[in-house]
Design a protein around this motif. Structure first.
Motif, short mmCIF file in Angstrom:
data_model
loop_
_atom_site.label_atom_id
_atom_site.label_comp_id
_atom_site.label_asym_id
_atom_site.label_seq_id
_atom_site.Cartn_x
_atom_site.Cartn_y
_atom_site.Cartn_z
N ALA A 361 0.87 -1.18 0.00
CA ALA A 361 0.00 0.00 0.00
C ALA A 361 0.90 1.23 0.00
N VAL A 362 0.32 2.40 -0.24
CA VAL A 362 1.05 3.66 -0.15
C VAL A 362 0.46 4.47 0.98
N GLN A 363 1.30 4.84 1.94
CA GLN A 363 0.87 5.65 3.07
C GLN A 363 1.87 6.77 3.27
N ASP A 364 1.37 7.99 3.40
CA ASP A 364 2.23 9.16 3.61
C ASP A 364 3.32 9.26 2.55
N GLY A 365 2.96 8.92 1.32
CA GLY A 365 3.88 9.09 0.21
C GLY A 365 4.96 8.03 0.08
N LYS A 366 4.77 6.89 0.72
CA LYS A 366 5.78 5.83 0.60
C LYS A 366 5.11 4.46 0.65
N GLY A 367 5.80 3.48 0.09
CA GLY A 367 5.28 2.12 0.08
C GLY A 367 5.44 1.44 1.43
N VAL A 368 4.42 0.69 1.82
CA VAL A 368 4.44 -0.06 3.08
C VAL A 368 3.77 -1.41 2.86
N MET A 369 3.96 -2.27 3.86
CA MET A 369 3.22 -3.53 3.90
C MET A 369 2.06 -3.39 4.88
N THR A 370 0.88 -3.90 4.47
CA THR A 370 -0.28 -3.90 5.35
C THR A 370 -0.83 -5.32 5.44
N ASN A 371 -1.69 -5.54 6.43
CA ASN A 371 -2.34 -6.84 6.61
C ASN A 371 -1.33 -7.99 6.62
N PHE A 372 -0.19 -7.74 7.23
CA PHE A 372 0.88 -8.74 7.20
C PHE A 372 0.79 -9.72 8.38
N VAL A 373 1.33 -10.90 8.14
CA VAL A 373 1.41 -11.95 9.16
C VAL A 373 2.78 -12.61 9.05
N TYR A 374 3.39 -12.90 10.18
CA TYR A 374 4.67 -13.62 10.16
C TYR A 374 4.39 -15.10 9.97
N ARG A 375 5.02 -15.69 8.96
CA ARG A 375 4.88 -17.12 8.69
C ARG A 375 6.15 -17.83 9.15
N ASP A 376 6.00 -18.72 10.11
CA ASP A 376 7.13 -19.47 10.67
C ASP A 376 7.66 -20.43 9.61
N GLY A 377 8.96 -20.36 9.35
CA GLY A 377 9.55 -21.16 8.29
C GLY A 377 9.35 -22.65 8.44
N LYS A 378 9.30 -23.14 9.67
CA LYS A 378 9.17 -24.58 9.87
C LYS A 378 7.85 -25.14 9.36
N ASP A 379 6.87 -24.27 9.18
CA ASP A 379 5.57 -24.72 8.70
C ASP A 379 5.48 -24.75 7.18
N TYR A 380 6.55 -24.37 6.49
CA TYR A 380 6.50 -24.26 5.03
C TYR A 380 7.65 -25.02 4.37
N LEU A 381 7.91 -26.19 4.90
CA LEU A 381 8.95 -27.06 4.36
C LEU A 381 8.35 -28.43 4.03
N PRO A 382 8.88 -29.10 3.01
CA PRO A 382 8.37 -30.44 2.69
C PRO A 382 8.71 -31.43 3.80
N ASP A 383 8.09 -32.59 3.77
CA ASP A 383 8.33 -33.58 4.82
C ASP A 383 9.76 -34.11 4.74
N ASP A 384 10.19 -34.73 5.83
CA ASP A 384 11.57 -35.17 5.96
C ASP A 384 11.98 -36.15 4.85
N ALA A 385 11.09 -37.05 4.49
CA ALA A 385 11.42 -38.05 3.48
C ALA A 385 11.70 -37.38 2.13
N THR A 386 10.91 -36.37 1.80
CA THR A 386 11.12 -35.64 0.54
C THR A 386 12.46 -34.92 0.56
N VAL A 387 12.78 -34.29 1.68
CA VAL A 387 14.06 -33.57 1.79
C VAL A 387 15.23 -34.54 1.67
N LYS A 388 15.14 -35.68 2.34
CA LYS A 388 16.22 -36.66 2.27
C LYS A 388 16.42 -37.14 0.85
N GLY A 389 15.34 -37.26 0.10
CA GLY A 389 15.44 -37.71 -1.27
C GLY A 389 16.08 -36.70 -2.20
N MET A 390 16.05 -35.42 -1.80
CA MET A 390 16.63 -34.38 -2.64
C MET A 390 18.12 -34.14 -2.36
#
Length: 394
Positions: A361-390
């Motif tokens: 979004a643009v606020q006070d003449g500059k770009g910003v992030m709105t409606n943001f949420v922190y996404r924990d990295g551990k929740d966005y990784l493939p399962d262990d078996a897939t990783v081991k295979g790669m």
């Protein structure tokens, strides 16, 4: 000028220490992408000051010897060789571009020296080309793509076009985003791709080519000066009108700030809304950073700060500078950061550092992030078996 910058970096990072100081070799693309790497350098210098003021590591001060790779893999290898063979560095850290990070990772494997990759995002660095000596801090392309695909899948868009820099990072980001979004939305069709040379985008023809495919939505992976040109041309030519845009990295201040009031609105992005974060850990970092530099942090500042803290924590836990001891100490290492606790996974040496996902979004003449949420990295990784295979067998 670049030689002068490199020399200044080296001198600034090498205060007078006792001969038995623990030396860390740091390599990055200071002249190649200063918008990110200059805040990154400030971040690790702040952390280094804090570590040494608190007594150093295992009774010894830390010394960082820093070199500029200019964004070139060959220069990074030369620097890595000098740092480990002549300068006495016991471990390496840093790098920005994915192709440079992969080159240093291979060097680390061949020379059996630990490498803590700070910024390169290609999945290959911890998976298909992973090795025992290499660890990575930032959330990978897969992790960020998974976060963005989660949001993209909610859009009504059925036809997508992509634009990304034509090197390892851009190629990897597009491939994994397409894979993950298509898995969530089998009805999606990919109607066009644009691959401008990193740092040399000819934005007008790129925008016209994307317009010709008439997509419902666009995946953007450009950053830095290329992003500025792409946004300006795209806005002028109506590319973003009534279209959804999903974009890696665009919410990072180093890329959003230069656009000022020209910043795009409504893009789904990953980034760092430092101005709206409130936690004891981030408040302490922000206060220390602003006191030292009289400046606001960028994501590079966080990456540099946490990379240096991680290096010190690994050395402290190892109680040794031998590579096998450092690797053992890093595997499974927990670390507190301004974003919260993370862990360096023993499985693939990827940290669980996450990312903020929100809309521009643009606020006070500059770009910003709105409606943001922190996404924990551990929740966005493939399962262990897939990783081991790669990962290659050790």
């Amino acid at each position: 000028m670049f030689a002068g910058l490199a020399a200044a970096t080296l001198l600034a990072a090498r205060p007078s220490f006792a001969a038995d100081a623990i030396k860390i070799g740091e390599i990055n693309s200071y002249s190649g992408l200063p918008a990110f790497t200059e805040p990154y350098r400030k971040g690790w210098q702040l952390a280094l000051d804090e570590i040494n003021a608190a007594g150093g590591v295992n009774g010894k001060q830390l010394e960082v010897i820093s070199k500029d790779d200019g964004g070139k893999p060959a220069s990074a290898i030369t620097a890595a060789n000098e740092l480990t063979s002549s300068d006495g560095a016991v471990m390496l850290m840093g790098t920005f571009f994915s192709n440079v990070g992969l080159a240093v990772s291979d060097f680390a494997k061949q020379k059996q020296v630990m490498f803590l990759a700070a910024e390169p995002l290609t999945d290959a660095i911890t998976w298909s080309k992973g090795n025992a000596e290499t660890f990575r801090l930032r959330p990978s392309n897969y992790m960020q793509a998974a976060m963005l695909a989660e949001e993209a899948a909610k859009l009504p868009a059925k036809t997508w076009a992509t634009v990304a820099p034509n090197y390892e990072y851009g190629q990897s980001a597009v491939a994994v985003f397409k894979q993950l979004l298509s898995a969530k939305r089998p009805d999606v069709k990919w109607v066009g791709e644009q691959w401008p040379t990193q740092g040399k985008i000819d934005a007008g023809p790129v925008v016209e080519a994307l317009l010709a495919t008439k997509p419902d939505a666009i995946l953007n992976v450009t950053f830095g000066g290329d992003l500025v040109k792409f946004v300006r041309e795209g806005t002028t030519r109506g590319l973003f009108k009534d279209r959804s845009v999903v974009s890696f990295l665009t919410g990072e201040p180093e890329y959003l700030d230069p656009l000022k009031d020209e910043a795009p609105t409504g893009w789904i992005v990953t980034g760092y809304p430092w101005y709206a974060l409130h936690s004891p850990a981030h408040d302490a970092f922000l206060k220390a950073y602003q006191a030292k530099y009289n400046d606001t942090p960028r994501l590079g500042s966080i990456v540099g700060y946490v990379t240096m803290k991680a290096a010190a924590a690994i050395l402290a836990k190892a109680g040794s500078t031998d590579t096998p001891a450092l690797i053992k100490a890093a595997e499974g290492l927990p670390l507190d950061t301004p974003f919260g606790p993370i862990t360096f996974r023993a499985l693939d040496h990827q940290s669980t550092m996450g990312a903020f996902v929100g809309t521009t979004a643009v606020q006070d003449g500059k770009g910003v992030m709105t409606n943001f949420v922190y996404r924990d990295g551990k929740d966005y990784l493939p399962d262990d078996a897939t990783v081991k295979g790669m990962r290659p067998a050790e």
